[in-house]
Design an enzyme around this catalytic site. Structure first.
Site, PDB file in Angstrom:
ATOM      1  N   ARG A  58      21.030  21.606  14.460  1.00 27.69           N
ATOM      2  CA  ARG A  58      21.669  22.909  14.728  1.00 27.69           C
ATOM      3  C   ARG A  58      20.787  23.814  15.585  1.00 27.69           C
ATOM      4  O   ARG A  58      21.274  24.589  16.383  1.00 27.69           O
ATOM      5  CB  ARG A  58      21.960  23.614  13.404  1.00 27.69           C
ATOM      6  CG  ARG A  58      23.003  22.886  12.612  1.00 27.69           C
ATOM      7  CD  ARG A  58      23.520  23.725  11.464  1.00 27.69           C
ATOM      8  NE  ARG A  58      24.357  22.890  10.612  1.00 27.69           N
ATOM      9  CZ  ARG A  58      23.974  22.390   9.446  1.00 27.69           C
ATOM     10  NH1 ARG A  58      22.786  22.660   8.971  1.00 27.69           N
ATOM     11  NH2 ARG A  58      24.789  21.639   8.747  1.00 27.69           N
ATOM     12  N   LYS A 168      17.749   8.028   1.686  1.00 23.48           N
ATOM     13  CA  LYS A 168      17.989   8.311   0.286  1.00 23.48           C
ATOM     14  C   LYS A 168      18.041   9.825   0.072  1.00 23.48           C
ATOM     15  O   LYS A 168      17.489  10.537   0.910  1.00 23.48           O
ATOM     16  CB  LYS A 168      16.899   7.703  -0.585  1.00 23.48           C
ATOM     17  CG  LYS A 168      15.513   8.359  -0.377  1.00 23.48           C
ATOM     18  CD  LYS A 168      14.553   7.971  -1.434  1.00 23.48           C
ATOM     19  CE  LYS A 168      14.418   9.018  -2.495  1.00 23.48           C
ATOM     20  NZ  LYS A 168      13.467  10.083  -2.199  1.00 23.48           N
ATOM     21  N   ASP A 197      14.967   2.648   1.995  1.00 21.52           N
ATOM     22  CA  ASP A 197      14.072   3.067   0.926  1.00 21.52           C
ATOM     23  C   ASP A 197      12.693   2.723   1.460  1.00 21.52           C
ATOM     24  O   ASP A 197      12.356   1.541   1.591  1.00 21.52           O
ATOM     25  CB  ASP A 197      14.363   2.279  -0.354  1.00 21.52           C
ATOM     26  CG  ASP A 197      13.445   2.697  -1.484  1.00 21.52           C
ATOM     27  OD1 ASP A 197      12.249   2.924  -1.211  1.00 21.52           O
ATOM     28  OD2 ASP A 197      13.901   2.783  -2.633  1.00 21.52           O
ATOM     29  N   HIS A 198      11.913   3.735   1.797  1.00 19.68           N
ATOM     30  CA  HIS A 198      10.689   3.431   2.556  1.00 19.68           C
ATOM     31  C   HIS A 198       9.705   2.566   1.754  1.00 19.68           C
ATOM     32  O   HIS A 198       8.820   1.949   2.328  1.00 19.68           O
ATOM     33  CB  HIS A 198      10.033   4.702   3.110  1.00 19.68           C
ATOM     34  CG  HIS A 198       9.248   5.490   2.109  1.00 19.68           C
ATOM     35  ND1 HIS A 198       9.829   6.355   1.216  1.00 19.68           N
ATOM     36  CD2 HIS A 198       7.920   5.549   1.865  1.00 19.68           C
ATOM     37  CE1 HIS A 198       8.892   6.906   0.475  1.00 19.68           C
ATOM     38  NE2 HIS A 198       7.714   6.443   0.842  1.00 19.68           N
ATOM     39  N   LYS A 202       6.709  -0.892   2.767  1.00 16.05           N
ATOM     40  CA  LYS A 202       5.271  -0.957   2.477  1.00 16.05           C
ATOM     41  C   LYS A 202       4.862  -2.418   2.384  1.00 16.05           C
ATOM     42  O   LYS A 202       5.495  -3.210   1.689  1.00 16.05           O
ATOM     43  CB  LYS A 202       4.957  -0.247   1.147  1.00 16.05           C
ATOM     44  CG  LYS A 202       5.137   1.276   1.216  1.00 16.05           C
ATOM     45  CD  LYS A 202       4.786   1.912  -0.111  1.00 16.05           C
ATOM     46  CE  LYS A 202       5.183   3.370  -0.154  1.00 16.05           C
ATOM     47  NZ  LYS A 202       4.225   4.297   0.417  1.00 16.05           N
ATOM     48  N   GLU A 236       1.951  10.359  -8.646  1.00 14.64           N
ATOM     49  CA  GLU A 236       1.595  11.162  -7.472  1.00 14.64           C
ATOM     50  C   GLU A 236       0.634  12.260  -7.885  1.00 14.64           C
ATOM     51  O   GLU A 236       0.800  12.864  -8.951  1.00 14.64           O
ATOM     52  CB  GLU A 236       2.849  11.789  -6.882  1.00 14.64           C
ATOM     53  CG  GLU A 236       3.802  10.775  -6.321  1.00 14.64           C
ATOM     54  CD  GLU A 236       4.920  11.438  -5.551  1.00 14.64           C
ATOM     55  OE1 GLU A 236       4.717  11.742  -4.373  1.00 14.64           O
ATOM     56  OE2 GLU A 236       5.972  11.667  -6.148  1.00 14.64           O
ATOM     57  N   ASP A 255      14.818  11.250  -7.534  1.00 18.09           N
ATOM     58  CA  ASP A 255      13.922  11.214  -6.374  1.00 18.09           C
ATOM     59  C   ASP A 255      13.126   9.907  -6.296  1.00 18.09           C
ATOM     60  O   ASP A 255      12.871   9.394  -5.218  1.00 18.09           O
ATOM     61  CB  ASP A 255      12.960  12.410  -6.459  1.00 18.09           C
ATOM     62  CG  ASP A 255      12.148  12.603  -5.189  1.00 18.09           C
ATOM     63  OD1 ASP A 255      12.729  12.417  -4.096  1.00 18.09           O
ATOM     64  OD2 ASP A 255      10.944  12.924  -5.274  1.00 18.09           O
ATOM     65  N   HIS A 260      12.912   4.049  -5.512  1.00 16.51           N
ATOM     66  CA  HIS A 260      11.637   3.331  -5.352  1.00 16.51           C
ATOM     67  C   HIS A 260      11.315   2.458  -6.578  1.00 16.51           C
ATOM     68  O   HIS A 260      10.945   1.299  -6.445  1.00 16.51           O
ATOM     69  CB  HIS A 260      10.479   4.311  -5.121  1.00 16.51           C
ATOM     70  CG  HIS A 260      10.719   5.266  -3.978  1.00 16.51           C
ATOM     71  ND1 HIS A 260      11.435   4.914  -2.870  1.00 16.51           N
ATOM     72  CD2 HIS A 260      10.325   6.545  -3.774  1.00 16.51           C
ATOM     73  CE1 HIS A 260      11.475   5.947  -2.036  1.00 16.51           C
ATOM     74  NE2 HIS A 260      10.808   6.952  -2.560  1.00 16.51           N
ATOM     75  N   LYS A 360       4.823  13.828 -10.910  1.00 11.64           N
ATOM     76  CA  LYS A 360       4.079  14.623  -9.927  1.00 11.64           C
ATOM     77  C   LYS A 360       2.890  15.247 -10.646  1.00 11.64           C
ATOM     78  O   LYS A 360       2.932  15.465 -11.861  1.00 11.64           O
ATOM     79  CB  LYS A 360       4.960  15.750  -9.380  1.00 11.64           C
ATOM     80  CG  LYS A 360       6.227  15.258  -8.696  1.00 11.64           C
ATOM     81  CD  LYS A 360       6.089  15.296  -7.202  1.00 11.64           C
ATOM     82  CE  LYS A 360       7.373  14.910  -6.503  1.00 11.64           C
ATOM     83  NZ  LYS A 360       7.138  14.171  -5.260  1.00 11.64           N
TER      84      LYS A 360
END
Ligand code: BG6
Length: 509
Positions: A58, A168, A197-198, A202, A236, A255, A260, A360
Site C-alpha cells: 500500500r 504461516k 514453514d521456514h 533449516k 527462544e 505461532d 514448526h 519466549k
C-alpha cells in the site's frame, strides 16, 4: 536429472527465468528474510540473468525508492556490502519494480499485470511467476481472489509456471484453514501452492531425515522398544519485541506449535519413505501426524501447560513482563509458553510419550529433538557404582551449535569401577566447512525450481490443526489456567510437574 529432489540438492541448481512478486513488499518479512535471501541467491549465482522482483504494497513508492528501501533494509541485517554492489546495480537497472495499491482494488492487479508483461518483454522472464504472500494472514483471500480476477493465477502457456507461496499461519484453526484452502483452490491447483514453514528450510531439520534414513544404526532403535520418551524443545531467548500486536492474536500455540513443532515432530516420528520426493516424504509426514492422539477436554487439562512470562532477567538484561510489552493488553491471557504431552497411536510409538515445549524469554535460544532411551534391563553394577549414569540419549541439535550429541555410560578412570554418563558430540560447522544457506534462501530456490518437498501440503496443515484445535479451544474457553513464569527461566513449575508425574525431567539444554 534424477527424480530425486533432495539428491539434487548437492548439485548447484540455478533457477529458471522468473519474476518474484512479493505482496507485503514494504513489510518486515520482506526486508529481514526474503530480500537478504534474494541477494544471497544472486551472489551465489543461483538466479538467472533477468531475474526480477516486483513488490506490491500500500505504501506509495516508485521503483527506485523501492530498490533503495530494500537495499538499505538488507544492509541492516548484514548484507548489501561491497561484494553485492553489482547485484544491486543490476536490479536497479529495471529488475526491481514496485506497484503501490490496495489489495482489494482490482486496479492494483491490472497495474501488476502490465508490469509483469513489460518484464517478460524487457528482461526475458518467460511469463514465469513466483507470487509470495508476505502479508498479514487476513489479506490472503483478498489477494488470491484479486490475482484470479486478473488471470494472474494461471500460467500463460504450458511451458510457463505460476506458483504461490503462502506464509504461516495458514488459518487460525482447522475450520478457517479449511475455508482458506477452499478459496486458494478456487484459484490455484494444489501443485501451484507452496505453504512455507521456514523450519523445513533449516539444514539441520533436513538432517533429521539424513540421520534416520541414511544410516543403518539408528533406525532399528527408533521405536517404542528402545525409546523411553521424546522431548522436542523450541526455546527462544527473545520476547515478543515489537510484534506484540500480532502475537496477542497468535500466542505460542499458533505461532510455533501448530507449524514448526508439528513439522519437526512429523519428521522425527514418520516411517521411512519409499522415495525421497515430495509425495513420498509428505505422505509419511501426514501419516505420522494422523497417528497423534486427539485430546479430550479432560486430557487437555492433564497434558497441557500454558503460561505467560513475567518480568525477569534474560542473558544479563532486565526485561518487561509480557503484559507490559507494546501492543499487548495489560490483562492479556495470551500464552507465550506451551508444554504438552502427546500420545501417538501406532505400532512404532505406542506408549512412548512425546513431550513438546516452546516459549519466549527462556534462558537460551535452542531447538532440539532429544530421544531418551530405556535403561538396560539389568545393571550388573552396584547402585553406588552407577550413581552418575543417566539413560542413554541421542540429541539432535537443530539450532544453534547445530549437530548431534550421543550420551552414554563410560567407566570413570581410576582403580575403582564407577560408571557415569559422557557425551560424544558432532558439530555440523566443524565437519562441513561450506556455509549453510539460510532457510529462506533454500526455500525460495526450491519454489523457483518447482520442488515442493520442503513445503507443506494441504492435508498436513489439516492434520496439524486437528492436533492443536482441542487445545486451542480449551485456551479460548478459559478451561486451562494461564500459569506465569519469570522471564529467563525454563517455564513455570507446572511444566516440570507435567514430567514429574511420569518420573521424568525436562532436559536443561
Ligand atoms: C516465527 C515466529 O515463525 O519463528 C516467531 O513467528 C519466532 O515468533 C520465529 O521467533 C523463530 O524462528 P527461528 O528461525 O529464529 O527459530
Amino acid at each position: 536429472m534424477s527424480d530425486n529432489p533432495l539428491a539434487e540438492a548437492t548439485v548447484e541448481r540455478v533457477a529458471p527465468p522468473a519474476v518474484l512478486v512479493v505482496f507485503g513488499a514494504s513489510g518486515d518479512l520482506t526486508s529481514r528474510k526474503l530480500m537478504p535471501a534474494v541477494e544471497n541467491l544472486a551472489l551465489r549465482r543461483l538466479l538467472p540473468p533477468g531475474f526480477s522482483v516486483v513488490g506490491v504494497a500500500r505504501t506509495e513508492m516508485n521503483d527506485t525508492e523501492f530498490c533503495e528501501h530494500v537495499q538499505a533494509a538488507v544492509q541492516k541485517v548484514g548484507g548489501g556490502g561491497d561484494e553485492a554492489r553489482h547485484v544491486w546495480d543490476s536490479f536497479a537497472s529495471g529488475g526491481f519494480r514496485y506497484v503501490a495499491g490496495d489489495y482489494g482494488d482490482p486496479e492494483t492487479f491490472k497495474k501488476l499485470k502490465d508490469v509483469l508483461d513489460e518484464l517478460d518483454e524487457q528482461r526475458g522472464t518467460a511469463q514465469n511467476r513466483l507470487i509470495y504472500l508476505a502479508t498479514p494472514p487476513d489479506t490472503f483471500p483478498i489477494v488470491v481472489q484479486g490475482l484470479a480476477r486478473c488471470g494472474l493465477n494461471r500460467p500463460a502457456n504450458e511451458n510457463a509456471f505460476v506458483r504461490i507461496v503462502i506464509e504461516k499461519p495458514f488459518g487460525r484453526d482447522g475450520r478457517s484453514a479449511e475455508k482458506l484452502d477452499a478459496i486458494v483452490h478456487e484459484a490455484f491447483e494444489e501443485r501451484q501452492v507452496y505453504r512455507i514453514d521456514h523450519y523445513l528450510g533449516k539444514e539441520t531439520v533436513q538432517n533429521v531425515l539424513a540421520l534416520r534414513f541414511a544410516n543403518a544404526i539408528f533406525e532399528p532403535i527408533w521405536n517404542r522398544r528402545y525409546v523411553n520418551h521424546v522431548q522436542i524443545t523450541v526455546a527462544e531467548s527473545l520476547g515478543v519485541g515489537y510484534r506484540g500486536g500480532f502475537y496477542e492474536k497468535a500466542g505460542a500455540l499458533r505461532d510455533i506449535v501448530q507449524n514448526h513443532v508439528m513439522q519437526v515432530l512429523a519428521l522425527t516420528l514418520m516411517e521411512p519413505p519409499a522415495t525421497f520426493d515430495a509425495g513420498g516424504i509428505r505422505d509419511e509426514k501426514v501419516k505420522a501426524l494422523r497417528a497423534v492422539d486427539i485430546m479430550s477436554p479432560e486430557e487437555v487439562a492433564q497434558n497441557v501447560v500454558r503460561a505467560q512470562y513475567r518480568s525477569g532477567w534474560v542473558q544479563g538484561s532486565e526485561v518487561h513482563g509480557y503484559r507490559d510489552e507494546e501492543g499487548v493488553d495489560p490483562h492479556s491471557q495470551t500464552e507465550t509458553y506451551v508444554a504438552m504431552r502427546l500420545k501417538v497411536d501406532n505400532w512404532r510409538w505406542a506408549g512412548v510419550p512425546i513431550y513438546v515445549r516452546t516459549g519466549k524469554y527462556l534462558p537460551k535460544r535452542v531447538t532440539e529433538v532429544a530421544m531418551e532411551f530405556n535403561r538396560v534391563p539389568h545393571l550388573p553394577f552396584a547402585m553406588s557404582q552407577a550413581e552418575g549414569l543417566e539413560p542413554d540419549a541421542l540429541v539432535l541439535r537443530i539450532q544453534p551449535d547445530e549437530g548431534i550429541t550421543l550420551r552414554f555410560g563410560a567407566k570413570v578412570p581410576g582403580q575403582a569401577f564407577r560408571v557415569r554418563s559422557v557425551s560424544m558430540d558432532f558439530f555440523y560447522g566443524a565437519a562441513f566447512l561450506e556455509e549453510t544457506p539460510e532457510a529462506y534462501e533454500r526455500l525460495l530456490l526450491d519454489a523457483l525450481l518447482g520442488d515442493p518437498t520442503l513445503f507443506i501440503r494441504s492435508d498436513e496443515v489439516a492434520q496439524a490443526w486437528r492436533i492443536v484445535d482441542p487445545v486451542l479451544e480449551a485456551f479460548e474457553e478459559g478451561d486451562l489456567p494461564l500459569a506465569r513464569y519469570e522471564a529467563g527461566t525454563w517455564g513455570p513449575p507446572e511444566s516440570d510437574a507435567l514430567l514429574d508425574r511420569d518420573g521424568r525431567r525436562w532436559r536443561k539444554p
